[in-house]
Design a protein around this motif. Sequence first.
Motif, mmCIF file in Angstrom:
data_model
loop_
_atom_site.group_PDB
_atom_site.id
_atom_site.type_symbol
_atom_site.label_atom_id
_atom_site.label_comp_id
_atom_site.label_asym_id
_atom_site.label_seq_id
_atom_site.Cartn_x
_atom_site.Cartn_y
_atom_site.Cartn_z
ATOM 1 N N TYR A 144 0.788 -1.246 0.007
ATOM 2 C CA TYR A 144 -0.041 -0.027 0.097
ATOM 3 C C TYR A 144 0.953 1.084 -0.141
ATOM 4 N N LEU A 145 1.888 1.329 0.930
ATOM 5 C CA LEU A 145 2.849 2.502 0.851
ATOM 6 C C LEU A 145 3.532 2.653 -0.449
ATOM 7 N N ALA A 146 4.141 1.431 -0.819
ATOM 8 C CA ALA A 146 4.983 1.841 -2.161
ATOM 9 C C ALA A 146 3.934 2.288 -3.417
ATOM 10 N N THR A 147 2.813 1.610 -3.373
ATOM 11 C CA THR A 147 1.844 2.168 -4.594
ATOM 12 C C THR A 147 1.428 3.620 -4.272
ATOM 13 N N LYS A 148 1.340 4.092 -3.178
ATOM 14 C CA LYS A 148 0.962 5.345 -2.844
ATOM 15 C C LYS A 148 2.217 6.259 -3.061
ATOM 16 N N LYS A 149 3.438 5.767 -2.690
ATOM 17 C CA LYS A 149 4.665 6.384 -2.990
ATOM 18 C C LYS A 149 4.787 6.819 -4.698
ATOM 19 N N ARG A 150 4.861 5.550 -5.215
ATOM 20 C CA ARG A 150 4.690 5.835 -6.853
ATOM 21 C C ARG A 150 3.657 6.674 -7.302
ATOM 22 N N GLU A 151 2.704 6.578 -6.973
ATOM 23 C CA GLU A 151 1.396 7.591 -7.300
ATOM 24 C C GLU A 151 1.952 8.820 -7.045
ATOM 25 N N GLU A 152 2.357 9.255 -5.815
ATOM 26 C CA GLU A 152 2.771 10.906 -5.521
ATOM 27 C C GLU A 152 3.896 11.114 -6.469
ATOM 28 N N ALA A 153 4.710 10.305 -6.661
ATOM 29 C CA ALA A 153 6.151 10.557 -7.717
ATOM 30 C C ALA A 153 5.465 10.858 -9.073
ATOM 31 N N ARG A 154 4.495 10.041 -9.407
ATOM 32 C CA ARG A 154 3.758 10.342 -10.739
ATOM 33 C C ARG A 154 3.271 11.692 -10.905
ATOM 34 N N LYS A 155 2.377 12.093 -9.994
ATOM 35 C CA LYS A 155 1.827 13.454 -9.825
ATOM 36 C C LYS A 155 2.630 14.253 -9.882
ATOM 37 N N ALA A 156 4.046 14.123 -8.992
ATOM 38 C CA ALA A 156 4.922 15.284 -8.731
ATOM 39 C C ALA A 156 5.712 15.573 -10.146
ATOM 40 N N SER A 157 5.783 14.614 -11.052
ATOM 41 C CA SER A 157 6.613 14.542 -12.364
ATOM 42 C C SER A 157 5.699 15.313 -13.311
ATOM 43 N N GLY A 158 4.434 15.723 -13.101
ATOM 44 C CA GLY A 158 3.522 16.398 -14.019
ATOM 45 C C GLY A 158 3.146 15.409 -15.158
ATOM 46 N N ASP A 159 3.486 14.203 -15.277
ATOM 47 C CA ASP A 159 2.867 13.490 -16.155
ATOM 48 C C ASP A 159 1.412 13.192 -15.954
ATOM 49 N N LYS A 160 0.610 12.998 -17.176
ATOM 50 C CA LYS A 160 -0.627 12.938 -16.928
ATOM 51 C C LYS A 160 -1.083 11.447 -16.710
ATOM 52 N N PHE A 161 -0.367 10.557 -17.679
ATOM 53 C CA PHE A 161 -0.655 8.999 -17.336
ATOM 54 C C PHE A 161 0.150 8.403 -16.503
#
Length: 161
Positions: A144-161
């Motif tokens: 759960y924590l790893a998935t949450k961390k990957r999602e936060e990194a994706r949002k921070a990168s500015g990528d839409k997908f």
Amino acid sequence: MKTILLSLCLTITFFCNAQDASNDATWEETIQFINKHSSKLGDKYFRSDLYKITGYELENNMVNRHGVNHKKTVDLEYLDTVKVYEGKIELYLTGNYRKWYTKYTNTELILRTDELAYSDQFSFYVSDKEWCKRIGKAFQHLAYLATKKREEARKASGDKF
């Protein structure tokens, strides 16, 4: 009637808050729990010489009854799902983030080291049913924590997908 409704609302609120508080362990606290009880990992066919998590990497060094060393490392940053069975825990990664090699040390076999192999799955055994559930739950929390961390990194990168 109002007293009964108020009591019911307070009871539900209390139990909901208690359940949320049980899942607030940080990555470090969860790792500490697993490392503390890593001696429970293994079964009758493999003796565990080392099960240790450092940062985001699970390191495992097992020697089977024939003297064959199986060294595996798993990048837990890519942990996706965890399945817990009676006596077995399976970790599934988002890609090939498990490195594995086998070294034959038995004198009857030819001494060699296999090339590194990669996989997206790792499993291990826990002989005690209660500890299997507890350690499995800890790994599920890490997923759960790893998935949450990957999602936060994706949002921070500015990528839409």
